[in-house]
Design a protein around this motif. Structure first.
Motif, short mmCIF file in Angstrom:
data_model
loop_
_atom_site.label_atom_id
_atom_site.label_comp_id
_atom_site.label_asym_id
_atom_site.label_seq_id
_atom_site.Cartn_x
_atom_site.Cartn_y
_atom_site.Cartn_z
N MET A 146 13.65 17.77 -8.43
CA MET A 146 13.16 17.36 -7.03
C MET A 146 12.02 18.26 -6.72
O MET A 146 11.07 17.88 -6.21
CB MET A 146 14.57 17.59 -6.14
CG MET A 146 15.26 16.67 -6.15
SD MET A 146 16.74 17.07 -4.82
CE MET A 146 18.40 16.59 -5.84
N VAL A 147 12.20 19.60 -6.91
CA VAL A 147 11.02 20.56 -6.43
C VAL A 147 9.88 20.50 -7.49
O VAL A 147 8.85 20.31 -6.66
CB VAL A 147 11.68 22.06 -6.66
CG1 VAL A 147 10.51 23.06 -6.61
CG2 VAL A 147 12.66 22.35 -5.54
N LEU A 148 10.14 20.10 -8.42
CA LEU A 148 8.89 19.79 -9.42
C LEU A 148 8.36 18.46 -8.98
O LEU A 148 7.07 18.51 -8.72
CB LEU A 148 9.22 19.97 -10.77
CG LEU A 148 9.78 21.16 -11.31
CD1 LEU A 148 10.19 20.68 -12.83
CD2 LEU A 148 8.71 22.29 -11.38
N ALA A 149 8.95 17.61 -8.84
CA ALA A 149 8.27 16.23 -8.41
C ALA A 149 7.83 16.23 -7.00
O ALA A 149 6.45 15.72 -7.01
CB ALA A 149 9.51 15.25 -8.27
N GLU A 150 8.17 17.07 -6.11
CA GLU A 150 7.58 17.18 -4.70
C GLU A 150 6.29 18.01 -5.04
O GLU A 150 5.38 17.27 -4.32
CB GLU A 150 8.35 17.68 -3.98
CG GLU A 150 9.83 16.70 -3.47
CD GLU A 150 11.00 17.24 -2.78
OE1 GLU A 150 11.94 17.09 -2.48
OE2 GLU A 150 10.68 18.64 -2.49
N VAL A 151 6.14 19.04 -5.66
CA VAL A 151 4.96 19.77 -5.61
C VAL A 151 3.87 19.21 -6.53
O VAL A 151 2.73 18.99 -6.22
CB VAL A 151 5.35 21.22 -6.22
CG1 VAL A 151 4.24 21.90 -6.38
CG2 VAL A 151 6.21 21.84 -5.16
N LEU A 152 4.16 18.39 -7.47
CA LEU A 152 3.37 17.63 -8.45
C LEU A 152 2.86 16.62 -7.48
O LEU A 152 1.41 16.30 -7.71
CB LEU A 152 3.88 17.16 -9.71
CG LEU A 152 4.51 18.43 -10.67
CD1 LEU A 152 5.17 17.62 -11.86
CD2 LEU A 152 3.30 18.96 -11.50
N GLU A 153 3.45 15.89 -6.90
CA GLU A 153 3.01 14.75 -6.05
C GLU A 153 1.92 15.18 -4.91
O GLU A 153 0.95 14.71 -4.79
CB GLU A 153 4.19 14.13 -5.58
CG GLU A 153 3.72 12.85 -4.67
CD GLU A 153 4.77 12.18 -4.01
OE1 GLU A 153 5.22 12.15 -2.97
OE2 GLU A 153 5.24 11.12 -4.90
N LYS A 154 2.54 16.49 -4.36
CA LYS A 154 1.39 17.17 -3.23
C LYS A 154 0.32 17.18 -3.89
O LYS A 154 -0.79 17.10 -3.24
CB LYS A 154 2.22 18.28 -2.62
CG LYS A 154 1.46 18.77 -1.68
CD LYS A 154 2.36 20.19 -1.25
CE LYS A 154 1.30 21.10 -0.19
NZ LYS A 154 2.12 22.20 0.33
N HIS A 155 0.19 17.97 -5.38
CA HIS A 155 -1.13 18.23 -5.61
C HIS A 155 -1.78 17.20 -6.41
O HIS A 155 -2.97 17.52 -6.87
CB HIS A 155 -0.98 19.47 -6.69
CG HIS A 155 -0.71 21.01 -5.56
ND1 HIS A 155 -1.56 21.89 -5.28
CD2 HIS A 155 0.58 21.21 -5.31
CE1 HIS A 155 -1.15 22.74 -4.41
NE2 HIS A 155 0.26 22.39 -4.49
#
Length: 298
Positions: A146-155
């Motif tokens: 979840m954390v990885l997907a959210e940050v990758l999407e944000k950037h």
């Protein structure tokens, strides 16, 4: 017909299965001694004498599942096929207690500190690899996903990212692969994340939720005994081994930490559980936060 030896008679007496009406067979001295040595050798878990009743109670369920009436028969099964029974034995004697976002400061550190660093250092290519060692029923690797997907999407990043999740317990791995959890087990997941990353069940599946396919794509779930050979090559940017080494004796911990260091990139990170410490056990890491260690030599 051979004559039984004195040692054989003593072992038979100590292993004799008394059958109280409600409790089942009793774990005798010789069988408990064998189980302690077996578990230490194959799982790295040190069982003190005070654990006898706990081991007896938990293994009784395994005996019933196998149709066995005494612990001696179970010990013989371990002698004849140690690998075949290893996962079920480990599941029985260890406690798979986990939850989504347990020790949330670790996830905050990944999201706020590590991921921005990794995205910067890998902006021209490369890959990001994390390992959840002792993933239990999957809450830890899916929370990381979840954390990885959210940050990758944000950037807006398309960085090649994967999480390896391993455990010795076949029962725990089956739950992790299924990726279905009761809503009662999702207390650590915010409402926003529940809406985004879970598919709610309906009808007969009411009260259950399945992990979103996007997260399942990020996580590879595999069986692994940490004390045996590791088939993966790595290297990993970070390893989560939380509330696992608490079961191990000191030599096993030292060996495991050396092997983790060998699987991490220079400057890679190792996360331990809140009651675990590397103090006096390894010179390969430096403590940089609450049970957060960084590999030396970056």
């Amino acid at each position: 017909m051979s004559t039984p030896t004195l040692d054989g008679l003593n072992q038979a007496r100590s292993n004799r299965a008394e059958l109280p009406a409600s409790n089942g067979p009793v774990l005798g001295d010789a069988d408990f001694r064998f189980l302690r040595e077996f578990v230490l050798q194959h799982c790295g878990i040190a069982l003190g004498e005070h654990k006898r009743q706990l081991v007896q109670g938990r293994l009784l369920r395994r005996l019933r599942a196998l149709g066995l009436t005494e612990f001696g028969s179970y010990c013989e099964r371990l002698r004849s096929d140690p690998e075949g029974e290893m996962g079920d034995l480990a599941s029985a004697i260890s406690t798979n207690v986990t939850s989504f976002f347990r020790e949330v400061h670790h996830y905050d550190f990944v999201a706020d500190t590590l991921l921005p660093q990794w995205l910067q250092s890998k902006r021209d290519g490369g890959r990001l690899r994390l390992w959840s060692a002792g993933c239990s029923t999957g809450e830890e690797p899916y929370a990381l996903a979840m954390v990885l997907a959210e940050v990758l999407e944000k950037h807006g990043s398309t960085l090649d990212t994967r999480i390896l999740a391993t455990d010795l317990s076949p029962q725990a791995l089956a739950v992790a692969r299924e990726g279905v959890y009761s809503l009662e087990r999702m207390g650590g997941v915010s409402r926003e994340r529940q809406r985004r990353w879970f598919l709610r069940g309906e009808g007969s599946f009411d009260g259950l939720a399945r992990i979103h396919p996007r997260l399942r794509e990020l996580v590879s779930i595999q069986p692994l005994n940490l004390l045996h050979d590791w088939p993966m090559q790595g290297p990993f940017d970070a390893i989560f081994c939380r509330n696992v080494v608490i079961y191990f004796d000191q030599p096993t911990k030292q060996k495991l930490f050396r092997r983790y260091a060998g699987m991490l990139v220079p400057g890679g990170y190792l996360f331990l559980g809140h009651s675990e410490s590397m103090h006096g056990l390894s010179d390969d890491f430096e403590l940089i936060g609450r049970t957060i260690y960084r590999k030396r030599g970056a």
